[in-house]
Scaffold this motif. Sequence first.
Motif, PDB file in Angstrom:
ATOM      1  N   GLN A  23     -12.936 -56.187   9.588  1.00  0.00           N
ATOM      2  CA  GLN A  23     -13.263 -56.329  11.000  1.00  0.00           C
ATOM      3  C   GLN A  23     -14.615 -56.984  11.283  1.00  0.00           C
ATOM      4  O   GLN A  23     -14.866 -57.412  12.391  1.00  0.00           O
ATOM      5  N   GLU A  24     -15.461 -57.103  10.297  1.00  0.00           N
ATOM      6  CA  GLU A  24     -16.781 -57.684  10.548  1.00  0.00           C
ATOM      7  C   GLU A  24     -16.717 -59.199  10.687  1.00  0.00           C
ATOM      8  O   GLU A  24     -16.041 -59.870   9.927  1.00  0.00           O
ATOM      9  N   GLY A  25     -17.416 -59.702  11.692  1.00  0.00           N
ATOM     10  CA  GLY A  25     -17.582 -61.142  11.852  1.00  0.00           C
ATOM     11  C   GLY A  25     -16.459 -61.874  12.558  1.00  0.00           C
ATOM     12  O   GLY A  25     -16.517 -63.093  12.669  1.00  0.00           O
ATOM     13  N   LYS A  29      -9.380 -59.906  18.778  1.00  0.00           N
ATOM     14  CA  LYS A  29      -8.120 -60.637  18.924  1.00  0.00           C
ATOM     15  C   LYS A  29      -7.708 -61.249  17.590  1.00  0.00           C
ATOM     16  O   LYS A  29      -6.542 -61.163  17.181  1.00  0.00           O
ATOM     17  N   ALA A  30      -8.650 -61.867  16.901  1.00  0.00           N
ATOM     18  CA  ALA A  30      -8.364 -62.465  15.591  1.00  0.00           C
ATOM     19  C   ALA A  30      -8.028 -61.385  14.572  1.00  0.00           C
ATOM     20  O   ALA A  30      -7.137 -61.562  13.734  1.00  0.00           O
ATOM     21  N   LEU A  31      -8.723 -60.264  14.640  1.00  0.00           N
ATOM     22  CA  LEU A  31      -8.437 -59.142  13.748  1.00  0.00           C
ATOM     23  C   LEU A  31      -7.017 -58.650  13.958  1.00  0.00           C
ATOM     24  O   LEU A  31      -6.290 -58.397  12.993  1.00  0.00           O
ATOM     25  N   ALA A  32      -6.610 -58.515  15.216  1.00  0.00           N
ATOM     26  CA  ALA A  32      -5.252 -58.050  15.522  1.00  0.00           C
ATOM     27  C   ALA A  32      -4.211 -59.015  14.967  1.00  0.00           C
ATOM     28  O   ALA A  32      -3.196 -58.583  14.407  1.00  0.00           O
ATOM     29  N   LYS A  33      -4.463 -60.303  15.085  1.00  0.00           N
ATOM     30  CA  LYS A  33      -3.515 -61.299  14.575  1.00  0.00           C
ATOM     31  C   LYS A  33      -3.357 -61.161  13.058  1.00  0.00           C
ATOM     32  O   LYS A  33      -2.236 -61.154  12.534  1.00  0.00           O
ATOM     33  N   ASP A  40       2.974 -56.134   9.576  1.00  0.00           N
ATOM     34  CA  ASP A  40       4.167 -56.263  10.411  1.00  0.00           C
ATOM     35  C   ASP A  40       4.119 -55.297  11.597  1.00  0.00           C
ATOM     36  O   ASP A  40       5.050 -54.520  11.833  1.00  0.00           O
ATOM     37  N   ARG A  41       3.004 -55.352  12.334  1.00  0.00           N
ATOM     38  CA  ARG A  41       2.800 -54.512  13.513  1.00  0.00           C
ATOM     39  C   ARG A  41       2.629 -55.422  14.728  1.00  0.00           C
ATOM     40  O   ARG A  41       2.580 -56.654  14.595  1.00  0.00           O
ATOM     41  N   THR A  42       2.531 -54.847  15.908  1.00  0.00           N
ATOM     42  CA  THR A  42       2.363 -55.642  17.134  1.00  0.00           C
ATOM     43  C   THR A  42       1.246 -55.050  17.993  1.00  0.00           C
ATOM     44  O   THR A  42       1.442 -54.755  19.166  1.00  0.00           O
ATOM     45  N   LEU A  43       0.076 -54.883  17.413  1.00  0.00           N
ATOM     46  CA  LEU A  43      -1.049 -54.319  18.144  1.00  0.00           C
ATOM     47  C   LEU A  43      -1.874 -55.427  18.789  1.00  0.00           C
ATOM     48  O   LEU A  43      -1.892 -56.559  18.324  1.00  0.00           O
TER      49      LEU A  43
END
Length: 69
Positions: A23-25, A29-33, A40-43
């Motif tokens: 999660q750093e940097g 939104k990019a982390l969720a992608k 295989d999640r949809t968060l």
Amino acid sequence: MHGRNSKAIPYSDTELQWIKDNQEGISRKALAKKFNAEFDRTLSGDNLGGLCKRKGWANGLDTTFTEGQ
């Protein structure tokens, strides 16, 4: 009542460790992608942002507005 509108999202220990490690940097939104592709999640970025905030995991990005923005 805690102000929640929905149930807590369950995360496995593996998922939590992955989020903490990755999660750093980057934006939430990019982390969720990346997370969704990996597990295989949809968060959403908001989902992961809330989790990171509760855990005290800062991504190190400066999100403050500067003059002229």
